[in-house]
Design an enzyme around this catalytic site. Sequence first.
Site, PDB file in Angstrom:
ATOM      1  N   ASN A  12      39.727  37.153  29.305  1.00  0.00           N
ATOM      2  CA  ASN A  12      40.884  37.958  29.699  1.00  0.00           C
ATOM      3  C   ASN A  12      42.140  37.152  29.995  1.00  0.00           C
ATOM      4  OD1 ASN A  12      39.607  40.563  29.525  1.00  0.00           O
ATOM      5  ND2 ASN A  12      38.438  39.948  31.329  1.00  0.00           N
ATOM      6  N   ARG A  19      48.252  41.680  32.267  1.00  0.00           N
ATOM      7  CA  ARG A  19      47.135  42.037  33.136  1.00  0.00           C
ATOM      8  C   ARG A  19      47.492  41.813  34.603  1.00  0.00           C
ATOM      9  NH1 ARG A  19      42.011  38.389  34.315  1.00  0.00           N
ATOM     10  NH2 ARG A  19      40.802  39.887  35.511  1.00  0.00           N
ATOM     11  N   TYR A  24      48.375  38.048  38.946  1.00  0.00           N
ATOM     12  CA  TYR A  24      48.423  36.904  38.047  1.00  0.00           C
ATOM     13  C   TYR A  24      49.830  36.490  37.617  1.00  0.00           C
ATOM     14  CZ  TYR A  24      43.456  37.920  37.813  1.00  0.00           C
ATOM     15  OH  TYR A  24      42.149  38.151  38.138  1.00  0.00           O
ATOM     16  N   ASN A  75      39.734  26.990  33.538  1.00  0.00           N
ATOM     17  CA  ASN A  75      39.865  28.234  34.274  1.00  0.00           C
ATOM     18  C   ASN A  75      38.779  29.139  33.693  1.00  0.00           C
ATOM     19  OD1 ASN A  75      40.434  30.734  35.349  1.00  0.00           O
ATOM     20  ND2 ASN A  75      42.653  30.515  35.146  1.00  0.00           N
ATOM     21  N   ALA A  78      36.382  35.113  34.961  1.00  0.00           N
ATOM     22  CA  ALA A  78      35.240  35.859  35.515  1.00  0.00           C
ATOM     23  C   ALA A  78      33.923  35.093  35.422  1.00  0.00           C
ATOM     24  CB  ALA A  78      35.112  37.213  34.826  1.00  0.00           C
ATOM     25  N   GLU A  99      38.539  22.476  38.197  1.00  0.00           N
ATOM     26  CA  GLU A  99      38.511  23.940  38.088  1.00  0.00           C
ATOM     27  C   GLU A  99      39.841  24.475  38.609  1.00  0.00           C
ATOM     28  OE1 GLU A  99      35.953  27.609  40.124  1.00  0.00           O
ATOM     29  OE2 GLU A  99      35.331  25.537  40.452  1.00  0.00           O
ATOM     30  N   HIS A 101      42.340  28.128  39.144  1.00  0.00           N
ATOM     31  CA  HIS A 101      42.485  29.591  39.173  1.00  0.00           C
ATOM     32  C   HIS A 101      43.918  29.924  39.555  1.00  0.00           C
ATOM     33  CE1 HIS A 101      38.180  30.186  38.865  1.00  0.00           C
ATOM     34  NE2 HIS A 101      38.059  29.194  39.733  1.00  0.00           N
ATOM     35  N   ARG A 108      40.425  37.122  47.774  1.00  0.00           N
ATOM     36  CA  ARG A 108      40.204  38.332  46.978  1.00  0.00           C
ATOM     37  C   ARG A 108      38.848  38.942  47.301  1.00  0.00           C
ATOM     38  NH1 ARG A 108      41.739  37.521  41.016  1.00  0.00           N
ATOM     39  NH2 ARG A 108      41.561  39.778  41.126  1.00  0.00           N
TER      40      ARG A 108
END
Length: 149
Positions: A12, A19, A24, A75, A78, A99, A101, A108
Site C-alpha cells: 500500500n 491514502r 501519512y 518500510n 503492514a 526499519e 515508518h 496508533r
Amino acid sequence: MAQVIFILNGPNLNMLGKREPAIYGSTTLDDIHANCRKEAEKLGVEIDFRQSNHEGDLVTWIQEAGEKGAQVLINPAAYTHTSIALLDAIRAAQVTVVEVHLSNIHAREEFRHKSFVSPVAKAVLCGFGAEGYLMGLRALAGYQRNPES
C-alpha cells in the site's frame, strides 16, 4: 564501487499521497524516491528503490541484498506486524537493516505496536514522515563507513 543500499517498501505504500493523508501526509512514494536519490548522491552511495504489495517479493529482495553485500532500509508497512518471513529472511541474509515508518506506530492502534522486523533491525525510525527515509539513509551510509559507531 559505491556502497549499495536497498530501499524496500511494503504493501500500500504505492498509494501514498492518496491514502489517509491525515496519517501519512501528501508525499508520494515517487517523491520519497526522488528525495532518496538526491540524498544518496550527496552521501556517495547507490540506492535500489523498490515497492511491492507481495510479501514474497520483499523476502526475495532481502535475500538478494544479502548476496550483494548491500544494506537495507525497509518500510515493511503492514507486514511489520505480521511477517515472520521478513524476520527470517533478514536473519538468513545477515543484512544490516534500518526499519522506517512514516507514522509513529506506537501512537496508533494496539496491533501496530508489535514489529517482527525490529528485533533484527540495527535501528528503527518512526513518526518522522518522509524525512525518516533520509535519516535512515544517512545512518546506513555512516554505519558502512564506521561499523562501530
